[in-house]
Design a protein around this motif. Structure first.
Motif, PDB file in Angstrom:
ATOM      1  N   ARG A  59       2.273   6.382   4.701  1.00 52.25           N
ATOM      2  CA  ARG A  59       3.021   6.042   5.901  1.00 52.25           C
ATOM      3  C   ARG A  59       2.275   6.625   7.088  1.00 52.25           C
ATOM      4  O   ARG A  59       2.139   7.846   7.226  1.00 52.25           O
ATOM      5  N   GLU A  73       2.847  11.067   4.197  1.00 53.20           N
ATOM      6  CA  GLU A  73       2.829  10.768   5.632  1.00 53.20           C
ATOM      7  C   GLU A  73       1.562  11.359   6.209  1.00 53.20           C
ATOM      8  O   GLU A  73       1.110  12.426   5.791  1.00 53.20           O
ATOM      9  N   SER A 115      -0.833  11.616  10.053  1.00 57.43           N
ATOM     10  CA  SER A 115      -0.863  11.382  11.499  1.00 57.43           C
ATOM     11  C   SER A 115      -2.063  10.543  11.894  1.00 57.43           C
ATOM     12  O   SER A 115      -2.245  10.221  13.062  1.00 57.43           O
ATOM     13  N   THR A 174      -4.283   7.308  12.455  1.00 59.20           N
ATOM     14  CA  THR A 174      -3.969   5.916  12.776  1.00 59.20           C
ATOM     15  C   THR A 174      -4.679   4.962  11.819  1.00 59.20           C
ATOM     16  O   THR A 174      -4.261   3.835  11.657  1.00 59.20           O
ATOM     17  N   PRO A 181       1.374   6.374  11.468  1.00 58.67           N
ATOM     18  CA  PRO A 181       1.981   5.937  12.728  1.00 58.67           C
ATOM     19  C   PRO A 181       1.450   4.549  13.120  1.00 58.67           C
ATOM     20  O   PRO A 181       0.340   4.173  12.772  1.00 58.67           O
ATOM     21  N   ARG A 182       2.280   3.831  13.821  1.00 60.23           N
ATOM     22  CA  ARG A 182       1.844   2.495  14.262  1.00 60.23           C
ATOM     23  C   ARG A 182       0.857   2.630  15.395  1.00 60.23           C
ATOM     24  O   ARG A 182       0.918   3.541  16.196  1.00 60.23           O
ATOM     25  N   LYS A 183      -0.043   1.654  15.428  1.00 57.60           N
ATOM     26  CA  LYS A 183      -1.029   1.648  16.504  1.00 57.60           C
ATOM     27  C   LYS A 183      -0.361   1.161  17.783  1.00 57.60           C
ATOM     28  O   LYS A 183       0.464   0.246  17.766  1.00 57.60           O
ATOM     29  N   LYS A 184      -0.715   1.800  18.874  1.00 62.71           N
ATOM     30  CA  LYS A 184      -0.151   1.381  20.166  1.00 62.71           C
ATOM     31  C   LYS A 184      -0.959   0.200  20.692  1.00 62.71           C
ATOM     32  O   LYS A 184      -2.166   0.157  20.588  1.00 62.71           O
TER      33      LYS A 184
END
Length: 176
Positions: A169, A132, A134, A136, A171-174
Motif C-alpha cells: 500500500r 505500507e 511512504s 511513491t 501513497p497515491r501520486k499527486k
C-alpha cells in the motif's frame, strides 16, 4: 501437534442460560412450597401457553430461534477452529504459538527497507502480508518482503510451509 481452541464462550453462555432457568424454577418451587406468592405464576404461564396454537406466529418464531441457536451451538462444537499452536517440522514434536508466529513474520516484513508498517494474516495454507510504504514508486518492494518473510519461514521451519502473498500500500501520486 495441532492444538485447537476451546469452545469456552458458547459453553459458558449455554451454562449461564440453563443455570438461570434452573434457579428461577427452583426459587418459584420453593416459594410455592412455603406458601408465598411466587415470582412467576404457574397458572398464568400455563394459561398463556394453553391459549397458543401451533399455527400462530409466536410458536413458529420461537421454535425457529431455538432451532437456529441449537444449530449454531452444534456447529461451534463440531467445526474445528483455527489452531492455537502451529506444528513445526523436525524429528521432535514442537509447535509455535499463533501470536508468536505472526509476530516474527511481521517483524521480518518490517525489516525490509522502505516498509513503514506491516500486518500479517495467517490462513490455513497462506500467509497474507500487507505492508505500507511512504515510497511513491514501490517497485520491487513486494518481492523483497516476500523474500524476507520466506527466509524467516525457512528459519522457523513450519511442518507445512504456507504460500506467501504480499500487498503493498503506497501513497497515491499527486497530479501535477
Amino acid at each position: 501437534m495441532k492444538r485447537r481452541p476451546r469452545r469456552s464462550v458458547p459453553a459458558v453462555l449455554t451454562a449461564v442460560v440453563v443455570l438461570a432457568a434452573c434457579v428461577l424454577v427452583a426459587v418459584v418451587a420453593i416459594q410455592m412450597i412455603l406458601g408465598e406468592r411466587p415470582w412467576v405464576s404457574f397458572d398464568s404461564v400455563a394459561s398463556a401457553l394453553h391459549d397458543l396454537r401451533w399455527s400462530d406466529v409466536l410458536p413458529a418464531v420461537a421454535g425457529g430461534v431455538v432451532a437456529l441457536l441449537g444449530l449454531v451451538l452444534v456447529l461451534a462444537a463440531i467445526l474445528p477452529g483455527a489452531a492455537t499452536v502451529l506444528p513445526l517440522g523436525g524429528s521432535f514434536d514442537a509447535g509455535a504459538a499463533r501470536g508468536g508466529y505472526r509476530s516474527t513474520l511481521r517483524a521480518a516484513a518490517a525489516t525490509v527497507d522502505g516498509v513503514s508498517g506491516a500486518a500479517v494474516k495467517l490462513g490455513a495454507r497462506r500467509v497474507k502480508v500487507r505492508v505500507e510504504t511512504s515510497r511513491t514508486r514501490p517497485d520491487g518492494l513486494a518481492d523483497a518482503v516476500r523474500e524476507a518473510v520466506g527466509h524467516r519461514l525457512d528459519q522457523v521451519g513450519p511442518a507445512t510451509r504456507p504460500a506467501v502473498s504480499v500487498r503493498v500500500r503506497a501513497p497515491r501520486k499527486k497530479a501535477s
